[in-house]
Design a protein around this motif. Structure first.
Motif, PDB file in Angstrom:
ATOM      1  N   LEU A 172      -3.343  -0.662   4.930  1.00 48.08           N
ATOM      2  CA  LEU A 172      -2.758   0.637   5.261  1.00 48.08           C
ATOM      3  C   LEU A 172      -2.497   0.748   6.755  1.00 48.08           C
ATOM      4  CD1 LEU A 172      -1.958   3.522   4.443  1.00 48.08           C
ATOM      5  CD2 LEU A 172      -4.357   4.172   4.738  1.00 48.08           C
ATOM      6  N   TYR A 173      -3.464   0.338   7.562  1.00 49.23           N
ATOM      7  CA  TYR A 173      -3.320   0.373   9.017  1.00 49.23           C
ATOM      8  C   TYR A 173      -2.075  -0.410   9.453  1.00 49.23           C
ATOM      9  CZ  TYR A 173      -4.932   0.037  13.914  1.00 49.23           C
ATOM     10  OH  TYR A 173      -5.038   0.115  15.292  1.00 49.23           O
ATOM     11  N   ASP A 174      -1.909  -1.605   8.915  1.00 52.22           N
ATOM     12  CA  ASP A 174      -0.761  -2.440   9.270  1.00 52.22           C
ATOM     13  C   ASP A 174       0.551  -1.838   8.771  1.00 52.22           C
ATOM     14  OD1 ASP A 174      -2.456  -4.229  10.495  1.00 52.22           O
ATOM     15  OD2 ASP A 174      -2.515  -5.638   8.813  1.00 52.22           O
ATOM     16  N   ALA A 175       0.515  -1.233   7.581  1.00 50.22           N
ATOM     17  CA  ALA A 175       1.738  -0.650   7.015  1.00 50.22           C
ATOM     18  C   ALA A 175       2.232   0.525   7.856  1.00 50.22           C
ATOM     19  CB  ALA A 175       1.486  -0.209   5.577  1.00 50.22           C
ATOM     20  N   PHE A 176       1.300   1.335   8.366  1.00 51.88           N
ATOM     21  CA  PHE A 176       1.688   2.476   9.193  1.00 51.88           C
ATOM     22  C   PHE A 176       2.440   2.032  10.443  1.00 51.88           C
ATOM     23  CE2 PHE A 176      -1.465   5.695   7.387  1.00 51.88           C
ATOM     24  CZ  PHE A 176      -0.482   6.620   7.067  1.00 51.88           C
ATOM     25  N   SER A 177       2.030   0.926  11.044  1.00 48.53           N
ATOM     26  CA  SER A 177       2.652   0.495  12.300  1.00 48.53           C
ATOM     27  C   SER A 177       3.751  -0.548  12.095  1.00 48.53           C
ATOM     28  CB  SER A 177       1.583  -0.061  13.251  1.00 48.53           C
ATOM     29  OG  SER A 177       0.899  -1.144  12.668  1.00 48.53           O
ATOM     30  N   SER A 178       4.179  -0.738  10.855  1.00 42.60           N
ATOM     31  CA  SER A 178       5.201  -1.739  10.557  1.00 42.60           C
ATOM     32  C   SER A 178       6.591  -1.259  10.966  1.00 42.60           C
ATOM     33  CB  SER A 178       5.203  -2.069   9.061  1.00 42.60           C
ATOM     34  OG  SER A 178       5.620  -0.943   8.300  1.00 42.60           O
ATOM     35  N   PHE A 191       1.867   9.105  -1.713  1.00 39.02           N
ATOM     36  CA  PHE A 191       2.374   8.325  -0.591  1.00 39.02           C
ATOM     37  C   PHE A 191       2.002   6.845  -0.703  1.00 39.02           C
ATOM     38  CE2 PHE A 191       1.617   6.709   3.790  1.00 39.02           C
ATOM     39  CZ  PHE A 191       2.923   6.747   4.248  1.00 39.02           C
ATOM     40  N   CYS A 192       0.813   6.577  -1.234  1.00 38.75           N
ATOM     41  CA  CYS A 192       0.326   5.203  -1.368  1.00 38.75           C
ATOM     42  C   CYS A 192       0.177   4.826  -2.837  1.00 38.75           C
ATOM     43  CB  CYS A 192      -1.036   5.049  -0.692  1.00 38.75           C
ATOM     44  SG  CYS A 192      -0.987   5.107   1.103  1.00 38.75           S
ATOM     45  N   ASN A 193       0.089   3.537  -3.075  1.00 41.37           N
ATOM     46  CA  ASN A 193      -0.289   3.047  -4.393  1.00 41.37           C
ATOM     47  C   ASN A 193      -1.662   3.634  -4.741  1.00 41.37           C
ATOM     48  OD1 ASN A 193      -2.033   0.940  -5.954  1.00 41.37           O
ATOM     49  ND2 ASN A 193       0.076   0.392  -6.456  1.00 41.37           N
ATOM     50  N   GLU A 194      -1.721   4.379  -5.839  1.00 40.72           N
ATOM     51  CA  GLU A 194      -2.926   5.137  -6.186  1.00 40.72           C
ATOM     52  C   GLU A 194      -4.148   4.233  -6.356  1.00 40.72           C
ATOM     53  OE1 GLU A 194      -4.414   9.164  -7.294  1.00 40.72           O
ATOM     54  OE2 GLU A 194      -2.533   8.463  -6.409  1.00 40.72           O
ATOM     55  N   GLU A 195      -3.977   3.124  -7.052  1.00 41.59           N
ATOM     56  CA  GLU A 195      -5.102   2.228  -7.310  1.00 41.59           C
ATOM     57  C   GLU A 195      -5.668   1.653  -6.017  1.00 41.59           C
ATOM     58  OE1 GLU A 195      -6.002  -1.902  -9.816  1.00 41.59           O
ATOM     59  OE2 GLU A 195      -4.231  -0.694 -10.300  1.00 41.59           O
ATOM     60  N   MET A 211       0.824  -1.209   0.000  1.00 40.38           N
ATOM     61  CA  MET A 211       0.000   0.000   0.000  1.00 40.38           C
ATOM     62  C   MET A 211       0.862   1.265   0.000  1.00 40.38           C
ATOM     63  SD  MET A 211      -2.902   1.651   0.148  1.00 40.38           S
ATOM     64  CE  MET A 211      -4.286   0.655   0.647  1.00 40.38           C
ATOM     65  N   ILE A 212       1.719   1.412   1.015  1.00 37.10           N
ATOM     66  CA  ILE A 212       2.632   2.559   1.067  1.00 37.10           C
ATOM     67  C   ILE A 212       3.737   2.383   0.029  1.00 37.10           C
ATOM     68  CG2 ILE A 212       4.354   3.733   2.502  1.00 37.10           C
ATOM     69  CD1 ILE A 212       2.631   3.125   4.930  1.00 37.10           C
ATOM     70  N   ASN A 213       4.115   3.458  -0.626  1.00 39.83           N
ATOM     71  CA  ASN A 213       5.203   3.415  -1.614  1.00 39.83           C
ATOM     72  C   ASN A 213       6.554   3.406  -0.885  1.00 39.83           C
ATOM     73  OD1 ASN A 213       3.676   3.338  -4.018  1.00 39.83           O
ATOM     74  ND2 ASN A 213       3.295   5.541  -3.891  1.00 39.83           N
ATOM     75  N   PHE A 214       6.867   2.274  -0.283  1.00 36.82           N
ATOM     76  CA  PHE A 214       8.070   2.170   0.536  1.00 36.82           C
ATOM     77  C   PHE A 214       9.345   2.429  -0.254  1.00 36.82           C
ATOM     78  CE2 PHE A 214       5.401  -0.379   3.541  1.00 36.82           C
ATOM     79  CZ  PHE A 214       5.689   0.335   4.686  1.00 36.82           C
ATOM     80  N   GLU A 215       9.412   1.917  -1.467  1.00 40.24           N
ATOM     81  CA  GLU A 215      10.657   2.053  -2.232  1.00 40.24           C
ATOM     82  C   GLU A 215      10.979   3.517  -2.513  1.00 40.24           C
ATOM     83  OE1 GLU A 215      10.895  -0.376  -5.696  1.00 40.24           O
ATOM     84  OE2 GLU A 215      10.743  -2.255  -4.578  1.00 40.24           O
ATOM     85  N   TYR A 216       9.961   4.303  -2.830  1.00 39.47           N
ATOM     86  CA  TYR A 216      10.201   5.737  -3.055  1.00 39.47           C
ATOM     87  C   TYR A 216      10.762   6.376  -1.790  1.00 39.47           C
ATOM     88  CZ  TYR A 216       9.374  10.712  -3.240  1.00 39.47           C
ATOM     89  OH  TYR A 216       9.547  12.077  -3.153  1.00 39.47           O
ATOM     90  N   LEU A 217      10.154   6.078  -0.658  1.00 39.19           N
ATOM     91  CA  LEU A 217      10.611   6.667   0.601  1.00 39.19           C
ATOM     92  C   LEU A 217      12.052   6.273   0.905  1.00 39.19           C
ATOM     93  CD1 LEU A 217       7.433   6.049   2.814  1.00 39.19           C
ATOM     94  CD2 LEU A 217       8.038   8.131   1.573  1.00 39.19           C
ATOM     95  N   GLU A 218      12.347   4.991   0.765  1.00 41.47           N
ATOM     96  CA  GLU A 218      13.687   4.494   1.103  1.00 41.47           C
ATOM     97  C   GLU A 218      14.745   4.999   0.140  1.00 41.47           C
ATOM     98  OE1 GLU A 218      12.087   0.391   3.250  1.00 41.47           O
ATOM     99  OE2 GLU A 218      12.490   0.440   1.096  1.00 41.47           O
TER     100      GLU A 218
END
Length: 258
Positions: free
Chosen positions: A77-83, A32-36, A1-8
């Motif tokens: 999304l909820y899980d990704a935020f607290s990962s 910030f997230c996958n648009e779809e 869900m979150i665009n982790f690669e962009y952030l990293e």
């Protein structure tokens, strides 16, 4: 869900933007997230009926704490935020060892309906249950599809030390990371969304563990506009005391995550 690669892949730039922003530390991340997936998440959101805990200093604002119940995308999304992966990212950006509250006390899905507003305020500083968790960040993901400036509702931030202020746009799929401190006022003015559209966001909070409390614990400090009524200003002046008294007598809704 979150665009982790962009952030990293952009950690150093993001850290620099956050630490040098004014009026106080904050960061804007678009896409910030996958648009779809985020569109699917947005489409799963019903009109909310549970009034916000901020009702004293907000108008027509509604919320759902446990928004992961609304569908698989919102659960992801909820899980990704607290990962742990996301915790490492925000710790690097802020240069502090911080983490998202995995139970998201006080946060959740927020929906501002017709003529919604949120007066300028400071948030609670220490976690309602874990008393040595100091709130370092608000993480605000905006879900305002096809948002336009004339809809209003931009995030206003104001440094209580200097009076310097900014207003940040709140389009769909924008995350705003905002420092929490004794001087980081924020809120939004009266909205003007079209019928059937709401100011929609997801709020998540990040903390640092303190060995010793560095501030007097507070609930929320409320700062009405200069032209507010005398009664409203008096209510705001005593709001922190009144909330603390209510919590002693009846318990904290934030602690119950309601």
């Amino acid at each position: 869900m979150i665009n982790f690669e962009y952030l990293e892949n952009n950690l150093n730039d993001l850290r620099l933007q956050y630490l040098t922003a004014s009026p106080f530390a904050h960061l804007i991340i678009d896409h910030f997230c996958n648009e779809e997936k985020l569109i699917k998440a947005y489409n799963s959101i019903p009109e909310l009926s549970n009034k916000s805990r901020d009702y004293a200093f907000a108008n027509n604002k509604f919320e759902k704490s446990n928004y992961k119940e609304l569908g698989p995308e919102l659960h992801e999304l909820y899980d990704a935020f607290s990962s742990e992966r996301f915790n490492k990212i925000i710790s690097y950006i802020t240069s502090k060892s911080i983490f998202v509250d995995p139970k998201n006390h006080g946060g959740g899905l927020h929906q501002g309906k017709k003529n919604s507003f949120l007066d300028m305020h400071l948030d609670f500083n220490y976690h309602p249950i874990n008393k040595n968790w100091y709130r370092e960040l608000n993480l605000l993901l905006y879900l305002n599809k096809d948002w336009k400036k004339e809809y209003k509702g931009g995030l206003k931030i104001n440094d209580l030390r200097t009076g310097e202020e900014a207003e940040l746009d709140v389009p769909f799929n924008r995350l705003i990371i905002q420092q929490c401190a004794p001087y980081t006022l924020h809120g939004y003015d009266l909205t003007n969304f079209p019928p059937g559209h709401f100011r929609t966001s997801i709020a998540t909070y990040a903390y640092q563990i303190h060995k010793k409390q560095i501030e007097q614990p507070r609930t929320t400090d409320w700062f009405p506009k200069d032209n507010a009524s005398f009664l409203k200003k008096q209510f705001a002046k005593n709001y922190n005391f009144l909330v603390k008294t209510k919590n002693k007598l009846f318990g904290s809704g934030t602690a119950k995550n309601q």
